[in-house]
Design an enzyme around this catalytic site. Structure first.
Site, mmCIF file in Angstrom:
data_model
loop_
_atom_site.group_PDB
_atom_site.id
_atom_site.type_symbol
_atom_site.label_atom_id
_atom_site.label_comp_id
_atom_site.label_asym_id
_atom_site.label_seq_id
_atom_site.Cartn_x
_atom_site.Cartn_y
_atom_site.Cartn_z
ATOM 1 N N SER A 1 -10.375 1.585 6.779
ATOM 2 C CA SER A 1 -9.614 1.431 5.538
ATOM 3 C C SER A 1 -9.217 0.001 5.193
ATOM 4 O O SER A 1 -8.761 -0.261 4.089
ATOM 5 C CB SER A 1 -8.360 2.311 5.590
ATOM 6 N N LYS B 1 0.837 -1.200 0.000
ATOM 7 C CA LYS B 1 0.000 0.000 0.000
ATOM 8 C C LYS B 1 0.871 1.250 0.000
ATOM 9 O O LYS B 1 1.858 1.328 0.736
ATOM 10 C CB LYS B 1 -0.918 -0.009 1.219
ATOM 11 N N SER C 1 -9.142 3.294 2.644
ATOM 12 C CA SER C 1 -8.052 3.745 1.806
ATOM 13 C C SER C 1 -7.226 2.600 1.196
ATOM 14 O O SER C 1 -6.371 2.837 0.350
ATOM 15 C CB SER C 1 -7.126 4.662 2.607
#
Length: 474
Positions: free
Chosen positions: A176, A77, A152
């Protein structure tokens, strides 16, 4: 014939360990899938050169097995550092930044044999559960390319759902790991605060909201990655040692009591169909001989929201005030980041204390509930995946959203107090859009939650409904 990329990560790792599959074969298949699909969904960014990735895979085949992730390709990520790769945070401020070293979590994954081949997309600074940013653009939902992938950890969830990655890391402050898990029909675990340690610079004591954690297409894969990421580290005063989760997944859940909180007694507005879909899925627990009981609202949502908004803004101000205080850099910050920083900077020390008292009161009430129930359930989102062009939903069921993140309010009872929570798939809308539920328990119950989730995974059919890869590859 089963496509190799449809296999679960723990199966792939076992095949590589037993020399029934080479890391190079897996890497070639992975790169081919990325080539075919990623241009449609924009989940994987900063992809390394293909020949360099294949060279790493051949090297993995030539060496002794390093650990449970040996030979598995992963993309990190884009809020975490992987040495030699960009870490943009989705922000123009860091568009050209190349990480000089690995963050702790990434280093642990590499030490366990994972091969890092790129990054996954995220919103700017991870703010907002919708993955878009001015550096890499928007990530699209593979079940409907016109819809949001969530965030996210949106890029990570889409990479899993499309078979571009066998496992994925993510992080979670306000849903997220759970929201994108729900919207992509995969699993995401927000671990107990401290279980996955951090070596990020800055304050190590006050801001106990954000965590890093694992995602996978099945709970067994999530547990495998969690056991790599977790464990004591001297740089993190909240880190601790816990028995590995993967060996604890066996066993039934007969007799367990699970509390269903639904829409919190009507406090959380829900888009049509979300609540019905989740409640319709609850019968699977009954089939597993677990008892689900509907519970009344246990605590005022307005108090939880007040504490959350202030403490989250305070954390964001602490980490980003330097950008705000530089006029040139402030001009490159998105509106939501500026709002967070200004809101946090306006708080006094006594304001923070008062908000933390609310947090403590909610935690005490929650622990009392866990004295009666093995786990609790909430929907993972209040809306279905929305149009990818939107910033965020402005209304839900006719109720106006007064901040950019109010539409995800349902995740904060978990986030505010640092208890573990796993998203479990819960079904699909009439239009074929996925939804999930938050299964959460007391601190350090991560393995128990994953055991419940694994039985759920085996008993439900949701895992069989995958994105149409042929359509994505056109």
């Amino acid at each position: 014939m089963v496509d190799i990329l449809d296999q679960d990560a723990h199966v792939l790792a076992g095949l590589i360990r037993d020399k029934e599959l080479s890391a190079e074969e897996l890497m070639r298949a992975t790169l081919a899938r990325i080539e075919a699909v990623n241009s449609s969904v924009n989940a994987i960014i900063s992809l390394r050169d293909a020949e360099a990735c294949l060279a790493d895979a051949r090297a993995a085949d030539a060496m002794e097995n390093k650990g449970p992730l040996h030979g598995l390709p992963v993309a990190i990520k884009d809020l975490a550092n992987a040495a030699g790769l960009p870490t943009s945070f989705g922000s123009p401020l860091f568009a050209d930044f190349i990480a000089p070293k690995d963050d702790l979590m990434v280093a642990r994954m590499k030490a366990a044999g994972a091969i890092v081949i790129g990054k996954t997309n995220t919103p700017e600074f991870g703010l907002g559960s919708h993955t878009f940013n001015p550096v890499h653009g928007a990530t699209r939902n593979p079940y409907d390319l016109n819809r949001s992938a969530g965030g996210s950890s949106g890029g990570a969830a889409v990479a899993l759902a499309t078979g571009m990655m066998p496992i994925a890391d993510g992080s979670d402050m306000m849903g997220s790991l759970r929201n994108p898990g729900a919207w992509n029909n995969v699993y995401g675990l927000r671990p107990t605060y401290g279980l996955v340690p951090s070596d990020m610079p800055g304050d190590a004591f006050l801001h106990q909201l954000a965590v890093a954690g694992p995602m996978g297409r099945c709970p067994q894969d999530v547990a495998m990655l969690l056991d790599v990421q977790a464990g004591l580290h001297s740089d993190d005063p909240h880190s601790y040692v816990q028995a590995p989760s993967a060996p604890q997944l066996a066993g039934d859940i007969k007799g367990m009591r699970i509390g269903w909180l639904g829409d919190w007694g009507g406090a959380y507005p829900m888009e049509e169909g979300v609540l019905d879909t989740c409640e319709g899925a609850l019968s699977h627990f009954e089939a597993l001989s677990a008892k689900v009981e509907k519970l009344p609202a246990p605590f005022p949502t307005e108090k939880i929201w007040e504490a959350w908004v202030g403490l989250r803004a305070w954390a964001n101000a602490g980490g980003k005030a330097a950008f705000y205080n530089d006029p040139a850099q402030r001009g490159l910050l998105k509106e939501d980041a500026i709002w967070e920083i200004e809101t946090g900077m306006a708080l006094t020390a006594m304001d923070v204390h008062r908000l933390s008292v609310i947090r403590s009161q909610w935690y005490a009430k929650l622990i009392a509930l866990f004295g009666e129930y093995d786990a609790l359930l909430l929907p993972s989102a209040q809306v279905w995946p929305f149009p990818v062009e939107w910033k965020s939903p402005e209304t839900i069921a006719g109720q106006a959203m007064d901040t950019y993140h109010r539409w995800m309010e349902i995740v904060i009872p978990v986030s505010l107090v640092g208890v573990p929570c796993v998203n479990i798939p819960a079904g699909f809308s009439a239009a074929g859009l996925p939804m999930g539920m938050q299964l959460f328990g007391p601190r350090m119950s991560d393995a128990k939650l994953l055991r419940i989730a694994q039985r759920w995974h085996e008993a439900t059919e949701f895992k069989d409904r995958k994105p149409d890869l042929a359509a994505l590859s056109r």
